[in-house]
Design an enzyme around this catalytic site. Structure first.
Site, PDB file in Angstrom:
ATOM      1  N   CYS A 140      43.915 -45.205 -42.772  1.00  0.00           N
ATOM      2  CA  CYS A 140      42.600 -45.456 -42.187  1.00  0.00           C
ATOM      3  C   CYS A 140      42.328 -46.960 -42.164  1.00  0.00           C
ATOM      4  O   CYS A 140      42.493 -47.629 -43.187  1.00  0.00           O
ATOM      5  CB  CYS A 140      41.521 -44.745 -43.000  1.00  0.00           C
ATOM      6  SG  CYS A 140      39.866 -44.961 -42.339  1.00  0.00           S
ATOM      7  N   CYS A 348      43.919 -58.560   1.222  1.00  0.00           N
ATOM      8  CA  CYS A 348      42.932 -59.034   0.249  1.00  0.00           C
ATOM      9  C   CYS A 348      43.324 -60.368  -0.386  1.00  0.00           C
ATOM     10  O   CYS A 348      42.484 -61.055  -0.971  1.00  0.00           O
ATOM     11  CB  CYS A 348      42.738 -57.994  -0.850  1.00  0.00           C
ATOM     12  SG  CYS A 348      44.208 -57.679  -1.856  1.00  0.00           S
TER      13      CYS A 348
END
Length: 399
Positions: A140, A348
């Site tokens: 953890c 583009c």
């Protein structure tokens, strides 16, 4: 369903999708609804020390990580369950009675210096209550890690051996060990297996700070004007998780692995299976869209297996491993160059700018013009192909 059924560490599951130990598995009622929705199994919210000393969660404790307005992950500083071991034992027994064909895994996370009695008691009692397996959370990234506990166990071979030994002595259930992405992971996994682990869960959430409030200068999430190290999960960590699964499966052939980290749809799941995982666990996608995502996961995986001619999910496990090579062994020839399809090109100018400032100055054109690639300058790096929003660019071998 036969396509999706599988056996993992001796446990038969109706499908390979589990809820990971997290907010979606906080109590019996939630897990029951998940099983009703079709999940193959669930890992309960991690058992932890609730009293003596008392622990409590902070508020707020969850922060979304966004890119261009889209959530790509969550960080949290939530601790393990706030419910007692006795409460969970009652729920485990009831859930197994109501859903005997679903896998129920008890997660154990005890912060601070490891206490033998805690690990032994939880392992023995959860097994007796009916838990199919025990997942030991050794990684953890917040909370217990600050006091030398769960966050640092994964990096201590001595602690790994000691705790797995305690649990193995107290229970005959399969032991899954939840590990982080870290240097030396393959070696740490071998220590786990030698100590008696049955499978490895990869990966835990990743140490992270999702952002800093530029007005208050506080790391997020802000708790009373202060922030703390968080654990990041979701799509943002998928590449890290895939790497951990691949390197572990390669270093320890045949090791049972549950893949965790960024599984959002069936396609992501297939990638983890191909990397060597036998099951996958999800959290962030459920936090976004609910337990109902299991329908798309099962349907998509089943369709994929049928179309590719596989009889079960087990048949695709680890198929990517033979294609994992060292960088020095990757081919350098033949040469490749980018080619643009003017009929698809949106004009583009994104590829022109990227190649000019981060590539090989091989693309001519600008906004309003179809891009033209100079094959003599192009080095085939692939940057333009990856950023093209129209899919008009591709790489071709130079003959």
């Amino acid at each position: 369903m036969s396509l999706l059924s599988t056996t993992f560490t001796g446990i038969t599951l109706v499908n390979p999708f589990l809820l990971s130990s997290a907010p979606p598995t906080s109590n019996r009622a939630m897990i029951s609804r998940a099983f009703d929705a079709g999940w193959g199994g669930a890992v309960i919210k991690s058992l932890s020390q609730v009293e003596n000393p008392p622990q409590s969660n902070v508020r707020p404790r969850i922060e979304a990580v966004k890119h261009n307005g889209k959530i790509i992950g969550f960080v949290d500083i939530e601790l393990g369950t706030m419910r007692s071991l006795d409460d969970w034992l009652h729920d485990i027994h009831a859930l197994k009675k109501d859903y005997p064909d679903r896998a129920l895994v008890a997660s154990m996370l005890y912060g601070g210096a490891p206490v033998e009695a805690q690990w032994r008691e939880a392992a023995a009692s959860c097994t007796e209550a009916g838990a199919d397996a025990l997942e030991l959370n050794f990684s953890c990234p917040h909370g217990g890690s600050e006091s030398g506990g769960v966050g640092s166990i994964a990096q201590s071979p001595e602690a790994i051996r000691r705790i797995i030994g305690w649990v193995r002595a107290a229970s005959k259930a399969p032991i899954w060990v939840k590990m982080p992405a870290m240097p030396g992971l393959p070696e740490a996994v071998k220590v786990c297996l030698a100590a008696g682990a049955s499978a490895i869960s990869l990966i835990n959430s990743v140490h992270a700070v999702p952002g800093i409030d530029i007005d208050t200068f506080t790391p997020l999430p802000s708790v009373g004007g202060k922030g703390s190290t968080s654990g990041l999960g979701g799509p943002a960590i998928k590449p890290i998780a895939l790497h951990a699964v691949l390197q572990t499966a390669q270093a320890s052939p045949g090791v049972p692995i549950t893949g965790i980290g960024g599984v959002s749809d069936w396609h992501d799941a297939v990638e983890f299976f191909l990397a060597g995982a036998g099951l996958v666990q999800l959290c962030s996608e459920v936090m976004l869209h609910g337990y109902g995502v299991i329908d798309g996961l099962c349907r998509g995986l089943g369709d994929y297996l049928q179309k590719r001619g596989f009889a079960s999910v087990d048949e695709i496990r680890g198929l990517a491993l033979p294609n994992l090579a060292l960088h020095n062994d990757l081919r350098r020839e033949p040469r490749m160059v980018a080619v643009n399809d003017p009929l698809k090109c949106r004009r583009c100018g994104m590829c022109f700018t990227a190649c000019k400032d981060a590539g090989y100055q091989a693309i001519n054109g600008s906004r309003g013009e179809a891009s033209r690639v100079d094959a003599l300058l192009c080095d085939g790096c692939g940057l333009c192909v990856q950023i093209c929003p129209a899919g008009s660019l591709s790489l071709r071998e130079v003959v």
